[in-house]
Design an enzyme around this catalytic site. Structure first.
Site, PDB file in Angstrom:
ATOM      1  N   ILE A   1       0.869  -1.169   0.000  1.00  0.00           N
ATOM      2  CA  ILE A   1       0.000   0.000   0.000  1.00  0.00           C
ATOM      3  C   ILE A   1       0.908   1.221   0.000  1.00  0.00           C
ATOM      4  CG2 ILE A   1      -2.016  -1.053   1.074  1.00  0.00           C
ATOM      5  CD1 ILE A   1      -1.173  -0.003   3.746  1.00  0.00           C
ATOM      6  N   ASP A   2       0.385   2.333  -0.472  1.00  0.00           N
ATOM      7  CA  ASP A   2       1.209   3.536  -0.637  1.00  0.00           C
ATOM      8  C   ASP A   2       1.764   4.029   0.697  1.00  0.00           C
ATOM      9  OD1 ASP A   2       0.519   3.479  -3.321  1.00  0.00           O
ATOM     10  OD2 ASP A   2      -1.188   4.821  -3.038  1.00  0.00           O
ATOM     11  N   LYS A   3       2.829   4.779   0.607  1.00  0.00           N
ATOM     12  CA  LYS A   3       3.477   5.349   1.798  1.00  0.00           C
ATOM     13  C   LYS A   3       2.469   6.060   2.699  1.00  0.00           C
ATOM     14  CE  LYS A   3       6.639   9.060   3.138  1.00  0.00           C
ATOM     15  NZ  LYS A   3       7.506  10.170   2.652  1.00  0.00           N
TER      16      LYS A   3
END
Length: 307
Positions: A138-140
């Site tokens: 999942i994105d930062k």
């Protein structure tokens, strides 16, 4: 060394070779692919080519040789992580906003992988030195639940479920605007943005099928709280799809408005639920995580405005 092979479809005809390959191999930058072409690492119909601007033709058989990644020593780091579940084969981790999942050039410290390596004696080796144990990302600036494989057997089993779209992944998101429908489905292919290579976009050519289902949870004056369920898992999928229907995520610096009304550190997106069949035990397991405090606080602010 990894050798990837592709056969050009009719829809991709007349695309530059470097662009075609970068659309197929989204994890590699276009400049890196251009260097591989220049070094003679690409063959078309069995013949080496160094012509980046070559326009591919339908049924061209393209082969690209990707050198093994440089061996890097990723150090374990004593970083606190919230482990929701753990056994001998896998973990479920609740990732905070702001934490990168795995090391990348220029960012080899402070990632979830560094923390996992400190916590675990073993992580699956399938994704190599840089991404041990990482089955999906999942994105930062997206918070929430992630599966991590400790054994190669578990990794293969979880990856197969991802491929079959059988994993239950539900997210909570706050988006701009008032969505009129109670429920909806967005089915639109996602690929690399044709101009901005750092972004993804809904594209007519060179996109991969992507489907997002959403349900409205609550409406505010200028915003809507939704639950999004992923049928596929493309890069930035929820962020791209919601922007595509003119309801970008609040706080999204890439796909949302340039001017943000609230002081946020990233998009309001939380991976709340993950459910899967345990790849070794064969039992269905499902996990839930609460919204982080900054998300709850923003919802309270919006609630107060309409009360």
């Amino acid at each position: 060394m990894d050798i990837q092979k592709f056969i050009v479809d009719e829809v991709d005809e007349d695309t530059r070779l470097d662009l075609y390959l970068s659309n197929q191999l989204v994890e590699l930058s276009r400049s890196y692919i251009q260097k591989l072409i220049e070094k003679g690492k690409v063959k078309i119909n069995g013949n080496v080519t160094k012509i980046k601007k070559y326009k591919v033709m339908e049924n061209d058989q393209i082969e690209i040789e990707i050198p093994a990644p440089e061996v890097l020593k990723i150090e374990p780091e004593n970083i606190p992580i919230e482990i929701v579940y753990e056994d001998d084969d896998l973990l479920v981790v609740n990732k905070p906003q702001g934490m990168v999942v795995h090391p990348a050039p220029g960012n080899y410290h402070g990632t979830l992988v560094n923390a996992l390596m400190y916590h675990c004696k073993n992580l699956s080796s399938i994704n190599g030195v840089i991404r041990p144990g990482i089955v999906h990302r999942i994105d930062k600036d997206t918070s929430g639940l992630l599966m991590v494989a400790k054994s190669d057997q578990a990794h293969k089993g979880l990856a197969e479920q991802l491929k079959e779209h059988s994993i239950n992944r539900r997210y909570i998101a706050l988006v701009h605007g008032n969505i009129k429908e109670e429920k909806g489905t967005i089915s639109a292919p996602i690929g690399r943005h044709p101009v901005d290579r750092l972004k993804m976009a809904v594209v007519d050519r060179n996109g991969k099928d992507a489907t997002t289902h959403f349900t409205v949870l609550k409406r505010f004056k200028e915003y809507t709280l939704i639950e999004a369920r992923l049928e596929t898992g493309r890069t930035h999928q929820i962020r791209v799809h919601m922007a595509y229907i003119n309801h970008p995520l609040v706080g999204d610096p890439t796909y949302g408005p340039k001017k943000q009304k609230f002081r946020l550190n990233g998009q309001m997106l939380h991976a709340k639920v993950i459910g899967f069949v345990h790849p070794i035990k064969g039992e269905y397991m499902e996990f839930t995580s609460d919204l982080p405090d900054y998300f709850k606080n923003l919802i309270k602010i919006l609630d107060d405005k309409i009360s």
